[in-house]
Write an enzyme that holds these catalytic residues in place. Structure first.
Site, short mmCIF file in Angstrom:
data_model
loop_
_atom_site.label_atom_id
_atom_site.label_comp_id
_atom_site.label_asym_id
_atom_site.label_seq_id
_atom_site.Cartn_x
_atom_site.Cartn_y
_atom_site.Cartn_z
CB THR A 73 -0.95 0.01 1.21
OG1 THR A 73 -0.18 -0.03 2.42
CG2 THR A 73 -1.90 -1.18 1.18
CB CYS A 74 4.40 1.89 -0.58
SG CYS A 74 5.61 3.24 -0.75
N GLY A 75 2.85 4.54 -1.50
CA GLY A 75 2.57 5.46 -2.59
C GLY A 75 3.40 5.18 -3.83
CB THR A 119 2.67 0.00 -4.41
OG1 THR A 119 3.09 0.02 -3.05
CG2 THR A 119 2.42 -1.44 -4.83
#
Length: 225
Positions: free
Chosen positions: A97-99, A101
């Protein structure tokens, strides 16, 4: 309330808040890091990570190859990295869920499909060190299902006391910003040559053109590292 009471309250509040401000400044000061060549500004400003526990003993024995290390696949079975001998590798710490990704998965997928037949393999290591790998191995299995061009492994730690020995090795061989070794954020990439030796480290925001250029050189044996 008497004037003396106000003074007493002010003194108490001052003693309680001053150390907090000092702690925040200490954490944000990049020159105080105890523990990567390229790092983006978002990594260097992480304020809730304790880098003091990432020191590596000088007495530890480091080899020149990742082939002596063992990891676990998504079924919990051991995989010796010697299985990838002779291939150019990109090793990535993944978070669901990283920006970064979407961009990283798309770019890495395209690179894998473009160079896989020439000997490039991308190893994905899910990690929740920065609290953005929601879903753990369940999310990793979904990634592997949607992107069979990747080699996806079980979730690991890339920093701290519980860090995987392979990452300890990679960081020792390729320290980053200000010669610090800790992984600063998700999607740090280590490029490894056909002999299992790590030759370059990239952060989440580094140009994929630069990464591709390095990969091309290694695939054609132009890099004598």
């Amino acid at each position: 309330m008497k004037a003396q009471d106000y003074i007493l309250i002010f003194v108490v509040i001052s003693f309680q808040t001053a150390p907090i401000s000092a702690d925040i400044f200490e954490t944000l000061n990049p020159l105080k890091w105890d523990s990567s060549q390229s790092v983006d500004i978002s990594e260097s400003l992480q304020s809730d990570i304790d880098f003091s526990s990432y020191e590596i003993s000088e007495s530890e024995d480091y080899t020149n190859s990742i082939y002596g290390y063992t990891v676990q696949n998504l079924d919990g079975q051991d995989v010796c990295l010697n299985e990838y001998s002779g291939q150019v590798l990109i090793i990535v710490n993944y978070a669901s869920t990283c920006g970064f990704t979407y961009e990283n998965v798309c770019a890495l997928s395209e690179m894998s499909k473009k160079y896989k037949d020439q000997g490039l393999t991308i190893l994905i290591f899910p990690s929740n060190d920065f609290f953005e790998n929601i879903g753990g191995n369940t999310a990793a299995k979904e990634l592997a299902k949607c992107h069979p061009e990747f080699e996806v492994f079980s979730e690991i730690c890339v920093n701290g006391e519980s860090q995987h020995p392979m990452y300890r090795f990679l960081k020792k061989k390729l320290p980053g910003f200000l010669s610090t070794e800790a992984i600063k954020w998700n999607f740090t990439k280590f490029v490894v040559n056909r002999h299992g030796y790590p030759v370059q480290r990239y952060s989440a925001t580094d140009s994929f053109d630069a990464i591709e250029e390095t990969v091309q050189e290694l695939l054609t044996d132009k890099c004598s590292c």
